[in-house]
Design a protein around this motif. Structure first.
Motif, PDB file in Angstrom:
ATOM      1  N   LEU A   1       4.793   1.231   1.421  1.00 22.37           N
ATOM      2  CA  LEU A   1       5.164  -0.185   1.457  1.00 22.37           C
ATOM      3  C   LEU A   1       5.562  -0.679   0.075  1.00 22.37           C
ATOM      4  O   LEU A   1       6.612  -1.314  -0.111  1.00 22.37           O
ATOM      5  N   LEU A   2       4.737  -0.374  -0.922  1.00 21.00           N
ATOM      6  CA  LEU A   2       5.032  -0.830  -2.280  1.00 21.00           C
ATOM      7  C   LEU A   2       6.254  -0.121  -2.850  1.00 21.00           C
ATOM      8  O   LEU A   2       7.010  -0.716  -3.630  1.00 21.00           O
ATOM      9  N   GLY A   3       6.467   1.137  -2.480  1.00 20.51           N
ATOM     10  CA  GLY A   3       7.685   1.825  -2.894  1.00 20.51           C
ATOM     11  C   GLY A   3       8.918   1.118  -2.367  1.00 20.51           C
ATOM     12  O   GLY A   3       9.922   0.971  -3.075  1.00 20.51           O
ATOM     13  N   ALA A   4       8.833   0.636  -1.122  1.00 17.19           N
ATOM     14  CA  ALA A   4       9.957  -0.092  -0.531  1.00 17.19           C
ATOM     15  C   ALA A   4      10.168  -1.444  -1.201  1.00 17.19           C
ATOM     16  O   ALA A   4      11.293  -1.957  -1.247  1.00 17.19           O
ATOM     17  N   LEU A   5       9.090  -2.030  -1.735  1.00 16.99           N
ATOM     18  CA  LEU A   5       9.171  -3.356  -2.356  1.00 16.99           C
ATOM     19  C   LEU A   5       9.549  -3.306  -3.837  1.00 16.99           C
ATOM     20  O   LEU A   5       9.793  -4.364  -4.442  1.00 16.99           O
TER      21      LEU A   5
ATOM     22  N   GLU B   1      10.876   4.073  -1.138  1.00 16.00           N
ATOM     23  CA  GLU B   1      12.206   3.766  -1.684  1.00 16.00           C
ATOM     24  C   GLU B   1      13.299   4.161  -0.688  1.00 16.00           C
ATOM     25  O   GLU B   1      14.269   3.424  -0.473  1.00 16.00           O
ATOM     26  N   ALA B   2      13.143   5.333  -0.105  1.00 19.23           N
ATOM     27  CA  ALA B   2      14.139   5.829   0.847  1.00 19.23           C
ATOM     28  C   ALA B   2      14.189   4.944   2.086  1.00 19.23           C
ATOM     29  O   ALA B   2      15.271   4.706   2.646  1.00 19.23           O
ATOM     30  N   ILE B   3      13.044   4.468   2.529  1.00 14.11           N
ATOM     31  CA  ILE B   3      13.009   3.567   3.686  1.00 14.11           C
ATOM     32  C   ILE B   3      13.814   2.312   3.381  1.00 14.11           C
ATOM     33  O   ILE B   3      14.628   1.864   4.200  1.00 14.11           O
ATOM     34  N   ARG B   4      13.603   1.740   2.201  1.00  6.22           N
ATOM     35  CA  ARG B   4      14.371   0.544   1.843  1.00  6.22           C
ATOM     36  C   ARG B   4      15.873   0.852   1.780  1.00  6.22           C
ATOM     37  O   ARG B   4      16.693   0.086   2.307  1.00  6.22           O
ATOM     38  N   GLU B   5      16.229   1.955   1.140  1.00  7.05           N
ATOM     39  CA  GLU B   5      17.650   2.308   1.016  1.00  7.05           C
ATOM     40  C   GLU B   5      18.288   2.553   2.380  1.00  7.05           C
ATOM     41  O   GLU B   5      19.440   2.166   2.611  1.00  7.05           O
ATOM     42  N   ALA B   6      17.543   3.191   3.280  1.00  9.23           N
ATOM     43  CA  ALA B   6      18.067   3.440   4.627  1.00  9.23           C
ATOM     44  C   ALA B   6      18.270   2.125   5.372  1.00  9.23           C
ATOM     45  O   ALA B   6      19.286   1.932   6.051  1.00  9.23           O
ATOM     46  N   ILE B   7      17.303   1.228   5.248  1.00 13.01           N
ATOM     47  CA  ILE B   7      17.424  -0.083   5.902  1.00 13.01           C
ATOM     48  C   ILE B   7      18.641  -0.826   5.362  1.00 13.01           C
ATOM     49  O   ILE B   7      19.435  -1.397   6.129  1.00 13.01           O
ATOM     50  N   GLU B   8      18.825  -0.796   4.045  1.00 16.62           N
ATOM     51  CA  GLU B   8      19.947  -1.514   3.437  1.00 16.62           C
ATOM     52  C   GLU B   8      21.295  -0.899   3.813  1.00 16.62           C
ATOM     53  O   GLU B   8      22.316  -1.590   3.816  1.00 16.62           O
ATOM     54  N   ALA B   9      21.296   0.388   4.132  1.00 18.06           N
ATOM     55  CA  ALA B   9      22.535   1.059   4.547  1.00 18.06           C
ATOM     56  C   ALA B   9      22.798   0.909   6.042  1.00 18.06           C
ATOM     57  O   ALA B   9      23.831   1.365   6.530  1.00 18.06           O
ATOM     58  N   SER B  10      21.875   0.273   6.744  1.00 19.73           N
ATOM     59  CA  SER B  10      22.005   0.090   8.189  1.00 19.73           C
ATOM     60  C   SER B  10      22.408  -1.353   8.494  1.00 19.73           C
ATOM     61  O   SER B  10      22.699  -2.143   7.592  1.00 19.73           O
ATOM     62  N   ASP B  11      22.384  -1.689   9.769  1.00 18.39           N
ATOM     63  CA  ASP B  11      22.617  -3.065  10.202  1.00 18.39           C
ATOM     64  C   ASP B  11      21.320  -3.738  10.642  1.00 18.39           C
ATOM     65  O   ASP B  11      21.345  -4.823  11.214  1.00 18.39           O
ATOM     66  N   ASN B  12      20.179  -3.101  10.358  1.00 23.61           N
ATOM     67  CA  ASN B  12      18.906  -3.581  10.880  1.00 23.61           C
ATOM     68  C   ASN B  12      18.274  -4.651   9.998  1.00 23.61           C
ATOM     69  O   ASN B  12      18.321  -4.564   8.774  1.00 23.61           O
ATOM     70  N   LYS B  13      17.645  -5.622  10.648  1.00 18.60           N
ATOM     71  CA  LYS B  13      16.799  -6.609   9.989  1.00 18.60           C
ATOM     72  C   LYS B  13      15.359  -6.215  10.321  1.00 18.60           C
ATOM     73  O   LYS B  13      14.936  -6.301  11.476  1.00 18.60           O
ATOM     74  N   VAL B  14      14.620  -5.788   9.304  1.00 20.39           N
ATOM     75  CA  VAL B  14      13.397  -5.026   9.553  1.00 20.39           C
ATOM     76  C   VAL B  14      12.127  -5.767   9.142  1.00 20.39           C
ATOM     77  O   VAL B  14      12.035  -6.329   8.044  1.00 20.39           O
ATOM     78  N   LEU B  15      11.157  -5.724  10.048  1.00 21.34           N
ATOM     79  CA  LEU B  15       9.771  -6.047   9.756  1.00 21.34           C
ATOM     80  C   LEU B  15       9.096  -4.741   9.379  1.00 21.34           C
ATOM     81  O   LEU B  15       8.992  -3.828  10.201  1.00 21.34           O
ATOM     82  N   LEU B  16       8.650  -4.623   8.123  1.00 27.16           N
ATOM     83  CA  LEU B  16       8.038  -3.387   7.607  1.00 27.16           C
ATOM     84  C   LEU B  16       6.531  -3.563   7.567  1.00 27.16           C
ATOM     85  O   LEU B  16       6.034  -4.470   6.892  1.00 27.16           O
TER      86      LEU B  16
END
Length: 283
Positions: free
Chosen positions: A249-253, A162-177
């Motif tokens: 991975l599933l936490g991020a999804l 979950e934190a990985i997703r939130e961090a990505i969304e708070a960044s400018d990154n387009k991420v392949l996880l």
């Protein structure tokens, strides 16, 4: 605003490298290599500029850890398989800002996580093998998260996801996880390896059948069912790294609220007793 543009569970078997070279294994892992290249093609098409790898070959015994150097360069030989991965040169840019943000978001959730910018902290082959095929030009930034978690709960790994997703969304990154790890992972006993053609077989038919059922659940989008069986699956089928990469991975999804499906890219295949696959999860 950043986003996850593609998410996948992937293989990283060392025989992929041997498959490139003349010899008895030449060409034997080509479909797995092609799967990596297809995942990278889709990610770039979706605008990816960064890869976050949940690496089940980075073992940690306390807390969660992120390798967030701004630049990686080195020559890698595996201490596990020095006859398989030897003198592998690599060079990638990283993203310390994203790594720090992942650690900050996770720790705020009560999941103690450290982000490291340590020159001597190198990447492990759960990151290096897929990057060889997905990021050969080094155009994608790389952040590696420890996924071989020996004293951690599935729940805390979910929260880290979950934190990985939130961090990505708070960044400018387009991420392949990427969750980089096997399905079942019961490697052949050393005394049995040669007798059972270990490189190309699975150690237990039970493990193969559970792996195939898991791929079926993913294909049908029955993620809530899979999540209920994840702890037992990881234990009974010796999931690599305790399958903490999969939990992240599933936490991020979205965990049990995730409504997508898992698309098998190429084929499921056995390797040294384990079950392997490349699977893309729809977003």
């Amino acid at each position: 605003m950043g986003e996850i543009v593609l998410a996948a569970k992937i293989t990283h078997v060392p025989t992929m490298l041997l498959s490139e070279r003349p010899g008895p294994l030449e060409g034997t892992r080509q479909q797995a290599i092609d799967g990596h290249k297809e995942i990278a093609r889709r990610a770039r098409e979706a605008g990816a500029d960064t890869v976050v790898v949940l690496d089940t070959h980075w073992l940690v015994n306390n807390g969660y850890h992120v390798n967030a150097r701004d630049h990686f360069k080195g020559v890698y030989t595996s201490n596990e398989f020095p006859h398989f991965i030897q003198n592998l040169e690599y060079e990638y840019n990283g993203d310390s800002k994203l790594g720090d943000l992942i650690a900050e978001k996770a720790t705020a959730k009560g999941v103690y996580t450290l982000s490291h910018q340590v020159e001597s902290l190198d990447l492990e082959y759960g990151t290096l093998v897929p990057m060889r095929y997905m990021n050969p030009e080094g155009d994608l930034k790389v952040v590696s998260v420890a996924g071989w978690c020996t004293v951690h709960s599935i729940e805390s790994s979910r929260l880290l996801g979950e934190a990985i997703r939130e961090a990505i969304e708070a960044s400018d990154n387009k991420v392949l996880l990427l969750a980089s790890g096997s399905l079942s992972h019961e490697i052949w006993n050393n005394d049995e390896y040669a007798a059972n053609n270990g490189t190309f077989t699975i150690s237990k038919e039970f493990n193969r059948q559970v792996d195939l059922r898991v791929l079926e659940l993913w294909d049908k989008g029955e993620m809530s069912t899979f999540i209920k069986m994840l702890p037992e699956y990881a234990a009974l089928c010796h999931g690599e790294g305790g399958m903490h990469d999969t939990a992240m991975l599933l936490g991020a999804l979205g965990w049990d609220k995730y409504e997508g499906r898992g698309e098998l890219i190429g084929e499921y295949f056995p390797s040294s007793g384990t079950g392997q696959a490349n699977v893309v999860f729809s977003l």
